[in-house]
Design a protein around this motif. Structure first.
Motif, PDB file in Angstrom:
ATOM      1  N   GLY A 277      12.647 -35.015  -3.384  1.00 42.72           N
ATOM      2  CA  GLY A 277      13.006 -34.280  -2.241  1.00 42.72           C
ATOM      3  C   GLY A 277      14.232 -33.243  -2.556  1.00 42.72           C
ATOM      4  N   LEU A 278      14.947 -33.556  -3.340  1.00 38.03           N
ATOM      5  CA  LEU A 278      16.064 -32.791  -3.752  1.00 38.03           C
ATOM      6  C   LEU A 278      15.692 -31.709  -4.597  1.00 38.03           C
ATOM      7  CD1 LEU A 278      19.087 -35.519  -4.556  1.00 38.03           C
ATOM      8  CD2 LEU A 278      19.103 -33.549  -2.764  1.00 38.03           C
ATOM      9  N   VAL A 279      14.795 -31.913  -5.470  1.00 35.99           N
ATOM     10  CA  VAL A 279      14.396 -30.783  -6.224  1.00 35.99           C
ATOM     11  C   VAL A 279      13.546 -29.791  -5.371  1.00 35.99           C
ATOM     12  CG1 VAL A 279      12.428 -30.185  -8.075  1.00 35.99           C
ATOM     13  CG2 VAL A 279      13.989 -32.307  -8.340  1.00 35.99           C
ATOM     14  N   LEU A 280      12.539 -30.328  -4.655  1.00 38.63           N
ATOM     15  CA  LEU A 280      11.948 -29.206  -3.584  1.00 38.63           C
ATOM     16  C   LEU A 280      13.051 -28.581  -2.720  1.00 38.63           C
ATOM     17  CD1 LEU A 280       9.255 -28.371  -2.666  1.00 38.63           C
ATOM     18  CD2 LEU A 280       9.356 -30.038  -0.872  1.00 38.63           C
ATOM     19  N   GLY A 281      14.162 -29.349  -2.343  1.00 35.76           N
ATOM     20  CA  GLY A 281      14.978 -28.725  -1.549  1.00 35.76           C
ATOM     21  C   GLY A 281      15.944 -27.680  -2.039  1.00 35.76           C
ATOM     22  N   SER A 282      16.105 -27.938  -3.526  1.00 40.88           N
ATOM     23  CA  SER A 282      16.950 -26.676  -4.231  1.00 40.88           C
ATOM     24  C   SER A 282      15.963 -25.377  -4.526  1.00 40.88           C
ATOM     25  CB  SER A 282      17.331 -27.332  -5.399  1.00 40.88           C
ATOM     26  OG  SER A 282      16.591 -28.079  -6.138  1.00 40.88           O
ATOM     27  N   ILE A 283      14.733 -25.953  -4.660  1.00 41.59           N
ATOM     28  CA  ILE A 283      13.643 -24.465  -4.440  1.00 41.59           C
ATOM     29  C   ILE A 283      13.644 -23.887  -3.179  1.00 41.59           C
ATOM     30  CG2 ILE A 283      11.329 -23.659  -4.908  1.00 41.59           C
ATOM     31  CD1 ILE A 283      11.053 -26.340  -6.687  1.00 41.59           C
ATOM     32  N   TYR A 284      13.891 -24.661  -2.059  1.00 37.09           N
ATOM     33  CA  TYR A 284      13.849 -23.914  -0.688  1.00 37.09           C
ATOM     34  C   TYR A 284      14.840 -23.219  -0.678  1.00 37.09           C
ATOM     35  CZ  TYR A 284       9.595 -26.588   0.856  1.00 37.09           C
ATOM     36  OH  TYR A 284       8.395 -27.078   0.972  1.00 37.09           O
ATOM     37  N   ALA A 285      15.907 -23.843  -1.145  1.00 31.80           N
ATOM     38  CA  ALA A 285      17.638 -23.467  -0.946  1.00 31.80           C
ATOM     39  C   ALA A 285      17.504 -22.011  -1.515  1.00 31.80           C
ATOM     40  CB  ALA A 285      18.582 -24.144  -1.301  1.00 31.80           C
ATOM     41  N   LEU A 286      17.050 -21.601  -2.619  1.00 39.20           N
ATOM     42  CA  LEU A 286      17.188 -20.444  -3.554  1.00 39.20           C
ATOM     43  C   LEU A 286      16.242 -19.534  -2.637  1.00 39.20           C
ATOM     44  CD1 LEU A 286      16.691 -21.595  -7.216  1.00 39.20           C
ATOM     45  CD2 LEU A 286      18.833 -20.881  -5.991  1.00 39.20           C
ATOM     46  N   ALA A 287      14.911 -19.903  -2.437  1.00 44.83           N
ATOM     47  CA  ALA A 287      14.036 -19.054  -1.739  1.00 44.83           C
ATOM     48  C   ALA A 287      14.703 -18.553  -0.143  1.00 44.83           C
ATOM     49  CB  ALA A 287      12.715 -19.682  -1.253  1.00 44.83           C
ATOM     50  N   ALA A 288      15.247 -19.507   0.470  1.00 45.02           N
ATOM     51  CA  ALA A 288      15.919 -19.461   1.787  1.00 45.02           C
ATOM     52  C   ALA A 288      17.026 -18.436   1.771  1.00 45.02           C
ATOM     53  CB  ALA A 288      15.865 -20.609   2.609  1.00 45.02           C
ATOM     54  N   ALA A 289      17.985 -18.536   0.735  1.00 47.87           N
ATOM     55  CA  ALA A 289      19.148 -18.040   0.532  1.00 47.87           C
ATOM     56  C   ALA A 289      18.851 -16.464   0.572  1.00 47.87           C
ATOM     57  CB  ALA A 289      20.131 -18.460  -0.594  1.00 47.87           C
ATOM     58  N   GLY A 290      17.780 -15.985  -0.342  1.00 46.01           N
ATOM     59  CA  GLY A 290      17.361 -14.753  -0.652  1.00 46.01           C
ATOM     60  C   GLY A 290      16.664 -13.930   0.620  1.00 46.01           C
TER      61      GLY A 290
ATOM     62  N   GLY B 104      24.272 -21.154   4.481  1.00 49.18           N
ATOM     63  CA  GLY B 104      23.722 -21.931   5.634  1.00 49.18           C
ATOM     64  C   GLY B 104      22.316 -22.283   5.344  1.00 49.18           C
ATOM     65  N   ALA B 105      21.361 -21.369   4.732  1.00 52.84           N
ATOM     66  CA  ALA B 105      20.041 -21.279   4.230  1.00 52.84           C
ATOM     67  C   ALA B 105      19.930 -22.161   2.924  1.00 52.84           C
ATOM     68  CB  ALA B 105      19.597 -19.945   3.978  1.00 52.84           C
ATOM     69  N   ALA B 106      20.844 -22.148   2.171  1.00 49.11           N
ATOM     70  CA  ALA B 106      20.744 -22.841   0.977  1.00 49.11           C
ATOM     71  C   ALA B 106      20.793 -24.604   1.563  1.00 49.11           C
ATOM     72  CB  ALA B 106      21.769 -22.680   0.109  1.00 49.11           C
ATOM     73  N   LEU B 107      21.824 -24.768   2.546  1.00 56.81           N
ATOM     74  CA  LEU B 107      22.052 -26.218   2.758  1.00 56.81           C
ATOM     75  C   LEU B 107      20.643 -26.450   3.801  1.00 56.81           C
ATOM     76  CD1 LEU B 107      23.828 -28.508   3.001  1.00 56.81           C
ATOM     77  CD2 LEU B 107      24.467 -27.671   5.413  1.00 56.81           C
ATOM     78  N   GLY B 108      20.142 -25.425   4.279  1.00 55.14           N
ATOM     79  CA  GLY B 108      19.073 -25.919   5.338  1.00 55.14           C
ATOM     80  C   GLY B 108      17.805 -26.135   4.528  1.00 55.14           C
ATOM     81  N   GLY B 109      17.606 -25.337   3.223  1.00 55.89           N
ATOM     82  CA  GLY B 109      16.421 -25.587   2.276  1.00 55.89           C
ATOM     83  C   GLY B 109      16.610 -26.938   1.656  1.00 55.89           C
ATOM     84  N   LEU B 110      17.738 -27.467   1.375  1.00 51.57           N
ATOM     85  CA  LEU B 110      18.075 -28.736   0.698  1.00 51.57           C
ATOM     86  C   LEU B 110      17.667 -29.746   1.712  1.00 51.57           C
ATOM     87  CD1 LEU B 110      19.087 -29.240  -2.054  1.00 51.57           C
ATOM     88  CD2 LEU B 110      21.376 -29.561  -1.394  1.00 51.57           C
ATOM     89  N   ILE B 111      17.994 -29.775   2.934  1.00 54.45           N
ATOM     90  CA  ILE B 111      17.717 -30.703   4.086  1.00 54.45           C
ATOM     91  C   ILE B 111      16.332 -30.710   4.124  1.00 54.45           C
ATOM     92  CG2 ILE B 111      17.827 -31.246   6.609  1.00 54.45           C
ATOM     93  CD1 ILE B 111      20.810 -29.876   6.553  1.00 54.45           C
ATOM     94  N   LEU B 112      15.562 -29.457   4.549  1.00 53.87           N
ATOM     95  CA  LEU B 112      14.191 -29.315   4.615  1.00 53.87           C
ATOM     96  C   LEU B 112      13.493 -30.026   3.585  1.00 53.87           C
ATOM     97  CD1 LEU B 112      12.435 -28.390   6.751  1.00 53.87           C
ATOM     98  CD2 LEU B 112      12.025 -26.182   5.476  1.00 53.87           C
ATOM     99  N   GLY B 113      13.827 -29.771   2.355  1.00 48.07           N
ATOM    100  CA  GLY B 113      13.052 -30.485   0.987  1.00 48.07           C
ATOM    101  C   GLY B 113      13.031 -31.814   1.097  1.00 48.07           C
TER     102      GLY B 113
END
Lengths: 294, 311
Positions: free
Chosen positions: A12-25, A239-248
């Motif tokens: 979950g954390l791994v997927l979340g950090s991928i989402y975090a990068l995507a969402a931050a951009g 915020g997006a990065a944190l949101g990505g982590l939570i979502l993953g």
């Protein structure tokens, strides 16, 4: 308990950090350009396939191919801006959104034309997981977590410490004020696209390392990236990065057998978690965790 | 000769279905400024509603799907439209209170989740095997008369939707929608509730798409996950509307017919190419729809027929 950690929380954390990068951009572009960039997923895909080219030609690991992915993706974003978005800069955000949707189709078609529809992967074979006591962690997962942290730190330093980063934040806060106080608007826009494309490319390579390369790699996580960006407050990269982590983490935990022995949510419906989070945020706290732009 | 006529009837039937999709999107985007990138989801729910209501009970025990009530089409099609509207209501209620781009993002989710449901809920949709044996309305007239009669039925429905869309655009309701699209604050100031009007327009457009799905299911006589492709069900419809002229119902229909003619002709030409080249031609075509969309936005943003000034 240890199974929960190994098979749900860490992935979950791994997927979340991928989402975090995507969402931050995504959030960065939204902040400066003020439109939802629908081709972000295709930029991820493009970066992942560019890395595949380097892995195949040079025989290097996908991690070493990251610079290639970044350098191959930035020109695509800049070219799309120059050819299609810049002439529409004064149009409504909706028109830019539709235009980015057209760009997404064009990039996707190129990926199909160059690499074909068959799924690919960077490396075949099996690497044994690392064992830290009872904790099992895949080596690739460790690299993704560390890499995402480093990238996030770099983006943070860029935005908070550099002159260019401050100009970017000024544009996001108040474009007219930024313009009359002499912020070089064209340069800031180019830098925004470069940073966003670099984040997309890195997220794309990480996602492809963790799963496999398909022409829909990035599009399949676009909804999650948007949901994360809105959860964090759109226009706010942190915020997006944190949101990505939570979502993953939420996506992986949704298939944990919380009640009885069956997964709470069938794993094939993981996409629905992002959608549910999106709807929930829109209903309960539309400005996101950190007040996004109105 | 008869083969050519049948081919023409097939193409025109599909053009009629596309016209309904484009009219639905025009109600949402053209008239009201709502971006819907989940057209596939609304098409799918209408198609499966009609399929499950009209198909006979599934014969093979291994390949069961739900429903199979053998209803007549005229009873099932209105429910397909209703299903489209019902799918739109909760999502619209959540996403429409805010910015227009949030709806665009949420509708991507609708499209994707409907695709997952169709693929995974075997008990209801038959999963990858789909729903076979959907009766085509008026096929009792025999070959080829039945096909021409079905074409007539589809064109009749499309004409009906066109008349409905025109009446909507001219009605006080439609004028309010345009007013909200152009200046939400001014519309609020004269006592209109933008959220409620937008939701109604979103649901009405979704109902058109649901009905289009029902007609598609009847035409194919089969509905399965492979019959639902976002490229044709969602993206192509956007290109049709933007090319024809968003905000103009005649433009929506013209765009649907023209773009479909080009699409079908390129399909025909690509099929003449040898195997590998034919696959690649499909990707070139995908690239070209994206490019066409850009060129229209840049050089003729109003489309072929622009929106006529309001009355």
């Amino acid at each position: 308990m240890i199974e929960f950690l190994n098979f749900y929380l860490i992935p979950g954390l791994v997927l979340g950090s991928i989402y975090a990068l995507a969402a931050a951009g995504l959030s960065l572009v939204y902040g400066v350009m003020r439109f939802a960039h629908f081709a972000h997923g295709e930029l991820m895909t493009w970066g992942a396939y560019a890395a595949l080219l380097a892995v195949g030609a040079l025989g290097i690991s996908p991690w070493l191919a990251l610079p290639v992915a970044v350098l191959a993706t930035i020109p695509v974003a800049l070219a799309a801006d120059r050819a299609f978005y810049a002439p529409l800069r004064r149009s409504a955000p909706a028109v830019l959104l539709i235009s980015s949707f057209g760009v997404a189709l064009m990039i996707r078609a190129l990926v199909y034309l160059i690499w074909g529809p068959t799924p690919e992967s960077y490396a075949r074979g099996f690497t044994p997981p690392l064992l830290l006591g009872e904790i099992r962690i895949q080596q690739r997962h460790l690299v993704i977590l560390g890499g995402a942290l480093l990238v996030a730190l770099a983006v943070h330093l860029l935005l908070s410490r550099s002159r260019a980063g401050r100009a970017m934040r000024a544009m996001a806060d108040d474009p007219d004020l930024a313009r009359i106080t002499g912020v070089p608007v064209a340069g800031v826009i180019r830098l925004t696209w470069a940073v966003s494309a670099a984040l997309a490319a890195i997220a794309g390579v990480f996602l492809a390392v963790d799963t496999e390369l398909t022409p829909l790699l990035g599009f399949n996580v676009l909804l999650a990236a948007f949901a994360a960006a809105i959860l964090g407050g759109i226009g706010r990269p942190w915020g997006a990065a944190l949101g990505g982590l939570i979502l993953g983490v939420a996506e992986e935990l949704s298939s944990y057998p919380w009640i009885g022995n069956a997964p709470l949510l069938d794993p094939s419906y993981k996409t629905a978690v992002a959608f549910a989070v999106l709807i929930l945020v829109l209903v309960v706290r539309p400005q996101g965790l950190f007040r996004g732009m109105g | 000769m008869e083969a050519a006529l049948l081919y023409l009837a097939t193409m025109l039937t599909l053009a009629g279905v596309y016209a309904c999709l484009a009219l639905g999107l025009n109600l949402q985007w053209g008239l009201t400024g709502l971006m819907n990138f989940g057209g596939l989801g609304f098409l799918a729910i209408g198609a499966y509603t009609a399929a499950l209501l009209t198909a006979p009970e599934s014969a093979q025990p291994g390949a069961a799907h739900g429903g199979g009530f053998g209803w007549p089409w005229w009873a099932a099609w209105p429910l397909a439209a209703l299903a489209g509207a019902l799918l739109a209501l909760p999502v619209g209620a959540a996403a429409l209170r805010l910015r227009a781009d949030y709806l665009a993002i949420a509708t991507i989710g609708i499209g994707e989740i409907l695709r997952l449901v169709v693929r995974n809920e075997d008990w209801l949709t038959g999963g990858p095997l789909g729903v076979p044996g959907i009766p085509r309305p008026l096929e009792g007239l025999g070959e080829p008369a039945g096909q021409f009669a079905y074409l007539g039925l589809v064109l009749l429905v499309a004409a009906g939707l066109y008349a409905m869309a025109e009446a909507t655009a001219r009605s006080p309701f439609g004028r309010t929608l345009r007013a909200i699209r152009e200046d939400e604050e001014a519309a609020k100031a004269v006592g209109k509730n933008p959220g409620a009007f937008r939701l109604a327009a979103f649901a009405l457009g979704a109902a058109c798409m649901g009905l289009a799905g029902a007609m598609l299911a009847g035409f194919f006589k089969f509905m399965g996950p492979d019959a639902l492709d976002p490229v044709t069900a969602t993206f192509l419809v956007w290109v049709m509307l933007i090319a024809g002229g968003s905000g103009n119902n005649r433009g929506a229909v013209l765009g649907a017919v023209l773009v479909w003619a080009i699409w079908a002709a390129s399909d025909f030409l690509a099929a003449q190419l040898p195997g590998e080249a034919a696959t690649r031609a499909a990707y070139v075509r995908l690239f070209l729809i994206g490019l066409a969309l850009q060129l229209i936005l840049l050089h003729r943003p109003q489309g072929l027929l622009g929106e006529r000034p309001g009355r």
